[in-house]
Design an enzyme around this catalytic site. Structure first.
Site, mmCIF file in Angstrom:
data_model
loop_
_atom_site.group_PDB
_atom_site.id
_atom_site.type_symbol
_atom_site.label_atom_id
_atom_site.label_comp_id
_atom_site.label_asym_id
_atom_site.label_seq_id
_atom_site.Cartn_x
_atom_site.Cartn_y
_atom_site.Cartn_z
ATOM 1 N N LEU A 45 0.824 -1.212 0.000
ATOM 2 C CA LEU A 45 0.000 0.000 0.000
ATOM 3 C C LEU A 45 0.851 1.253 0.000
ATOM 4 C CD1 LEU A 45 -3.042 -1.080 2.097
ATOM 5 C CD2 LEU A 45 -3.024 -0.194 -0.233
ATOM 6 N N ALA A 46 1.971 1.231 0.724
ATOM 7 C CA ALA A 46 2.817 2.430 0.758
ATOM 8 C C ALA A 46 3.466 2.659 -0.605
ATOM 9 C CB ALA A 46 3.873 2.285 1.850
ATOM 10 N N HIS A 268 0.547 -9.768 18.260
ATOM 11 C CA HIS A 268 -0.902 -9.595 18.119
ATOM 12 C C HIS A 268 -1.626 -10.647 18.954
ATOM 13 C CE1 HIS A 268 -4.806 -9.046 16.370
ATOM 14 N NE2 HIS A 268 -4.365 -8.135 15.536
ATOM 15 N N SER A 286 -8.536 -11.400 12.677
ATOM 16 C CA SER A 286 -8.540 -9.935 12.772
ATOM 17 C C SER A 286 -8.979 -9.415 14.141
ATOM 18 C CB SER A 286 -9.488 -9.374 11.714
ATOM 19 O OG SER A 286 -9.697 -8.019 11.947
ATOM 20 N N ARG A 339 -3.203 -3.895 21.603
ATOM 21 C CA ARG A 339 -2.680 -5.248 21.382
ATOM 22 C C ARG A 339 -1.627 -5.669 22.398
ATOM 23 N NH1 ARG A 339 -2.322 -4.679 14.803
ATOM 24 N NH2 ARG A 339 -4.567 -4.728 14.547
HETATM 25 C C1 LIG Z 1 -2.467 -10.730 8.577
HETATM 26 C C2 LIG Z 1 -2.323 -9.250 8.668
HETATM 27 C C3 LIG Z 1 -3.438 -8.458 8.795
HETATM 28 C C4 LIG Z 1 -3.307 -7.073 8.896
HETATM 29 N N1 LIG Z 1 -4.431 -6.304 9.019
HETATM 30 C C5 LIG Z 1 -4.305 -4.972 9.106
HETATM 31 C C6 LIG Z 1 -5.461 -4.143 9.198
HETATM 32 O O1 LIG Z 1 -6.586 -4.616 9.198
HETATM 33 N N2 LIG Z 1 -5.288 -2.817 9.281
HETATM 34 C C7 LIG Z 1 -4.053 -2.236 9.280
HETATM 35 O O2 LIG Z 1 -3.964 -1.013 9.344
HETATM 36 N N3 LIG Z 1 -2.945 -3.000 9.165
HETATM 37 C C8 LIG Z 1 -3.039 -4.339 9.078
HETATM 38 N N4 LIG Z 1 -1.916 -5.105 8.974
HETATM 39 C C9 LIG Z 1 -0.611 -4.458 8.794
HETATM 40 C C10 LIG Z 1 -0.481 -3.969 7.352
HETATM 41 O O3 LIG Z 1 -1.053 -4.913 6.475
HETATM 42 C C11 LIG Z 1 0.956 -3.754 6.938
HETATM 43 O O4 LIG Z 1 1.646 -3.048 7.916
HETATM 44 C C12 LIG Z 1 1.004 -2.939 5.652
HETATM 45 O O5 LIG Z 1 0.192 -3.528 4.670
HETATM 46 C C13 LIG Z 1 2.426 -2.805 5.154
HETATM 47 O O6 LIG Z 1 2.390 -2.151 3.919
HETATM 48 P P1 LIG Z 1 3.727 -1.730 3.191
HETATM 49 O O7 LIG Z 1 3.320 -1.148 1.887
HETATM 50 O O8 LIG Z 1 4.552 -0.914 4.087
HETATM 51 O O9 LIG Z 1 4.523 -3.096 2.959
HETATM 52 P P2 LIG Z 1 4.106 -4.484 2.236
HETATM 53 O O10 LIG Z 1 2.663 -4.578 1.960
HETATM 54 O O11 LIG Z 1 4.757 -5.545 3.045
HETATM 55 O O12 LIG Z 1 4.801 -4.376 0.835
HETATM 56 C C14 LIG Z 1 6.186 -4.520 0.691
HETATM 57 C C15 LIG Z 1 6.508 -4.385 -0.782
HETATM 58 O O13 LIG Z 1 7.909 -4.342 -0.916
HETATM 59 C C16 LIG Z 1 8.327 -5.280 -1.886
HETATM 60 N N5 LIG Z 1 9.674 -5.689 -1.519
HETATM 61 C C17 LIG Z 1 10.140 -6.146 -0.337
HETATM 62 N N6 LIG Z 1 11.461 -6.313 -0.385
HETATM 63 C C18 LIG Z 1 11.846 -5.953 -1.626
HETATM 64 C C19 LIG Z 1 13.101 -5.893 -2.290
HETATM 65 N N7 LIG Z 1 14.241 -6.199 -1.683
HETATM 66 N N8 LIG Z 1 13.104 -5.504 -3.588
HETATM 67 C C20 LIG Z 1 11.963 -5.152 -4.242
HETATM 68 N N9 LIG Z 1 10.765 -5.155 -3.641
HETATM 69 C C21 LIG Z 1 10.714 -5.561 -2.356
HETATM 70 C C22 LIG Z 1 7.311 -6.379 -1.878
HETATM 71 O O14 LIG Z 1 7.306 -7.046 -3.106
HETATM 72 C C23 LIG Z 1 6.041 -5.550 -1.639
HETATM 73 O O15 LIG Z 1 5.595 -5.058 -2.866
HETATM 74 C C24 LIG Z 1 -2.025 -6.489 8.892
HETATM 75 C C25 LIG Z 1 -0.897 -7.283 8.780
HETATM 76 C C26 LIG Z 1 -1.045 -8.663 8.688
HETATM 77 C C27 LIG Z 1 0.186 -9.504 8.643
#
Ligand SMILES: Cc1cc2nc3c(=O)[nH]c(=O)nc-3n(C[C@H](O)[C@H](O)[C@H](O)COP(=O)(O)OP(=O)(O)OC[C@H]3O[C@@H](n4cnc5c(N)ncnc54)[C@H](O)[C@@H]3O)c2cc1C
Length: 659
Positions: A45-46, A268, A286, A339
């Site tokens: 998402l980020a 969690h 969840s 949590r």
């Molecule tokens: C089961 C579960 C349920 C959750 N539910 C919630 C919720 O309901 N509400 C909430 O707010 N949060 C929730 N969270 C937390 C939340 O989902 C995550 O913190 C958030 O989605 C992280 O987003 P991000 O974009 O930072 O990283 P990620 O979604 O982890 O994305 C990482 C990205 O980086 C890429 N990447 C990684 N390493 C490399 C590399 N070396 N080279 C190239 N690409 C790379 C991957 O391919 C991916 O595209 C939950 C987490 C889990 C585990």
């Protein structure tokens, strides 16, 4: 005496030496010298929201991910929802209240200014996502619906059944796809960043591996943004997707980016308990389930023993013999305490012998009261897919009638236990989300910015999308403004060649060990050490022991690892070995930080520092700072650098969820 840093490092003037590189410089587009390239690593998402926004603003974006599609980033796992201060429920919510709850939830260890900005943009995120067509749940009258998450006494969580992350990611992906079609974003799927390239003190590019061919590729740009997620998988068993790794973040750390608050790891409370030694993944149930589910263990130890022996079932225990321990201990927040508090309370009950499954490491999450009050249809509308997921894994459907005692119908409860879930620590960033390396930015879970020592539920998605849609696209321009006259560098620079050579040499080293142990067997052992010594309850002695064991195991990794195959073509074991190498660095970092912080706060619980009631005991006099760590080489203790926290709006006090 530790160094002290400020939350704002100015980008500084263009160094004189920079001119030496003129021979290597090439203009991206000779007709438009102002075109700037940005690498965004990650499409969660980020990353996806940042890449889409930067593309829309006119930057040329190179966007990479390790999966075969951005839609498969770990973010799709997010179930419960995303917070915003819309106050649709008219229950007294406000930007200030969301800000306050987040700072308090983080046990007063977050940077106040960042959190306020987060709360401010929270409402824009919902508008943005609705405009993209994200199908948030709605009330009968058409208003967006809300539910409650831990640490809040208002209902401010927006959700799409139990698939909020997936729906939000589809929204971000559609924006990203528009920019791909417009030619502003170039997407590289199945590419993994292996190193960041620093030229003259600034991040100027990356070395990536094409995971399908094994080839190393150089990318250069005017700035690099890391959005690569958290480091929960250091513990081997976690709720994270199995591909989650911290290699990109650790590489940035090795190249000089400070790593902040690594000991703040979230455990969690509502995960399906571990059920054997063959598991490689844990499943989250969840937190939203705590809206209607009540957590309990038996009051009588003999009932607990019977449950552990399998001679009694939960639904045979009548109401008066159930201990709803969260409601008992925290009457004001009940099952919706944050949590860290809920996890510790579950551990406390299980440690005292009241666990409810054969391992003694589980508590009940029971929907009997809410099903009796609201009916199974309403409960299924809210949590249907989560009930189905639970049934698929455990063969128990939590909506099934199980028993009737004294006219009360009891349904089959879920069993849950705390598990590693989220990492609040991450790469240190200033208010502009720039790391301590100029030109290198970090967003989403991989930075440390907003959650202090404990993240509140539904705030990770909020932070990731705030960073990607509303913060980074603006703050990065303060850096890029002075870059416009300096076109991006050539990948022929010696810095690129050296970085690539080092990555290549590392792969050779790992392949040549040809020992006897698989990556997973060593990773599992590291996970045991982390859980045992650096897990939910930590002590100085245990942390030292954990560090010792980690060093020994790292030696085993360096001398007895077996990676099959070659570096040409797809080699998943080799990729996992690289990740494990970095999990070792990360695990030690978590332990060093935990050892240096002689207090308990949020997700960091040092058993020596607790109140008589078992609550975390902070030490604001000595530890009211962000702990940033600077890499000092393999096997050496990193250096601690402190960013003092300054609170202007909120009074720092002891957290209270009792009244
Ligand atoms: C089961 C579960 C349920 C959750 N539910 C919630 C919720 O309901 N509400 C909430 O707010 N949060 C929730 N969270 C937390 C939340 O989902 C995550 O913190 C958030 O989605 C992280 O987003 P991000 O974009 O930072 O990283 P990620 O979604 O982890 O994305 C990482 C990205 O980086 C890429 N990447 C990684 N390493 C490399 C590399 N070396 N080279 C190239 N690409 C790379 C991957 O391919 C991916 O595209 C939950 C987490 C889990 C585990």
């Amino acid at each position: 005496m530790a160094k002290v840093i400020d939350s704002k490092i100015p980008a500084g003037p263009v160094p004189e030496k920079w001119k030496e590189y003129k021979a290597h410089q090439r203009l991206v587009n000779p007709k438009n010298k102002l075109k700037l390239d940005v690498i965004v690593v990650g499409t969660g998402l980020a990353g996806a929201s940042a890449a889409a926004s930067l593309g829309e603003m006119g930057f040329n974006v190179i966007n990479l991910c390790i999966q075969d599609s951005p839609r498969r980033a770990h973010s799709i796992a997010a179930q419960g929802g995303i917070n915003a201060a819309k106050c649709y429920q008219n229950d007294g919510d406000s930007v200030y209240r969301l800000f306050y709850d987040t700072v308090k939830g983080g046990d007063y260890r977050a940077r106040e200014a960042n959190v306020y900005r987060l709360a401010e943009v929270s409402n824009n995120i919902i508008d943005q996502c609705v405009a993209q067509g994200v199908p948030f749940a709605r009330e009968y009258g058409g208003m967006l619906a809300n539910r409650s998450f831990g640490g809040a006494q208002v209902s401010r969580t927006f959700y799409a059944k139990g698939q909020t992350g997936q729906q939000l990611l589809l929204g971000a992906y559609s924006s990203l796809s528009c920019q791909v079609k417009a030619g502003k974003v170039k997407l590289y799927t199945r590419y993994e960043m292996e190193d960041v390239v620093i030229v003259d003190g600034r991040a100027r590019g990356i070395i990536a591996k094409d995971l399908t061919t094994g080839k190393l590729v150089r990318f250069s740009a005017n700035a690099v943004v890391i959005a690569t997620g958290g480091y929960g998988n250091t513990y081997f068993l976690s709720t994270n997707a199995m591909g989650c790794n911290c290699s990109a973040a650790v590489q940035c750390y090795r190249k000089g980016a400070y790593f902040a608050n690594p000991s703040y790891v979230q455990i969690h409370p509502t995960c399906i308990p571990v059920h054997g030694d063959k598991q490689s993944k844990l499943t989250l149930m969840s937190e939203s389930l705590r809206n209607d589910g009540r957590i309990w263990v038996p009051k009588k130890i003999e009932d607990a023993k019977a449950l552990q022996a399998g001679t009694k079932q939960g639904w045979e225990i009548p109401e008066e013999d159930r201990d709803y321990y969260l409601e008992r201990r925290y009457p004001a927040f009940g099952n919706l305490v944050p949590r860290d508090v809920a996890s510790r309370a579950a551990k406390e009950r299980c440690d005292k012998g009241f666990g409810v499954n054969n391992t003694g490491l589980a508590v009940f999450l029971d929907f009997s009261e809410s099903i009796n009050r609201l009916g199974i249809d309403v409960i299924m509308q809210r949590y249907g897919n989560l009930f189905e997921m639970y049934e698929e894994i455990t063969d128990v459907f939590p909506g099934d009638v199980a028993n009737e005692i004294n006219g009360v119908t009891y349904y089959k409860p879920m069993m849950i236990y705390p598990a590693i879930h989220y990492t609040m620590g991450g790469i240190w960033v200033d208010y502009e989300l720039q790391t301590s390396i100029p030109g290198l930015f970090a967003i989403g879970e991989c930075n440390f910015s907003d959650h202090g020592a404990n993240r509140l539920g539904a705030s990770a998605l909020m932070q990731g999308l705030a960073d990607g849609y509303f913060v980074l696209p603006y703050t990065i321009q303060n850096y890029l403004a002075d870059q416009a006259v300096w076109p991006k560098v050539s990948t022929d620079l010696p810095e690129f060649a050296e970085a690539e050579k080092a990555v290549d040499a590392e792969m050779d080293r790992l392949l040549k060990i040809q020992g006897k142990r698989s990556v997973d067997s060593i990773h599992k052992e590291l996970g045991h050490i982390m859980w045992e010594y650096v897990g939910m309850g930590r002590t100085a002695e245990g942390l030292k022991e954990g560090l010792k064991k980690m060093h020994e195991l790292e030696k085993e990794f360096d001398t007895n690892l077996f990676v099959p195959g070659t570096k040409e073509g797809l080699n998943i074991e080799l990729d996992k070995a690289i990740h494990l190498r970095d999990f070792f660095t990360m695990g030690q970092l978590v332990a060093f930080d935990a050892l240096s912080r002689n207090e308990s706060c949020g997700g960091h619980f040092r058993e020596e520092y607790q109140t008589e009631e078992g609550e975390a005991k902070r030490d604001d006099e000595n530890y009211f700072y962000v702990g940033c760590w600077e890499y000092k080489g393999k096997g050496n203790e990193p250096e601690l650098i402190k960013e003092p926290l300054e609170y202007e709006a909120i009074k720092v006090q002891t957290r209270n969820y009792k009244n």
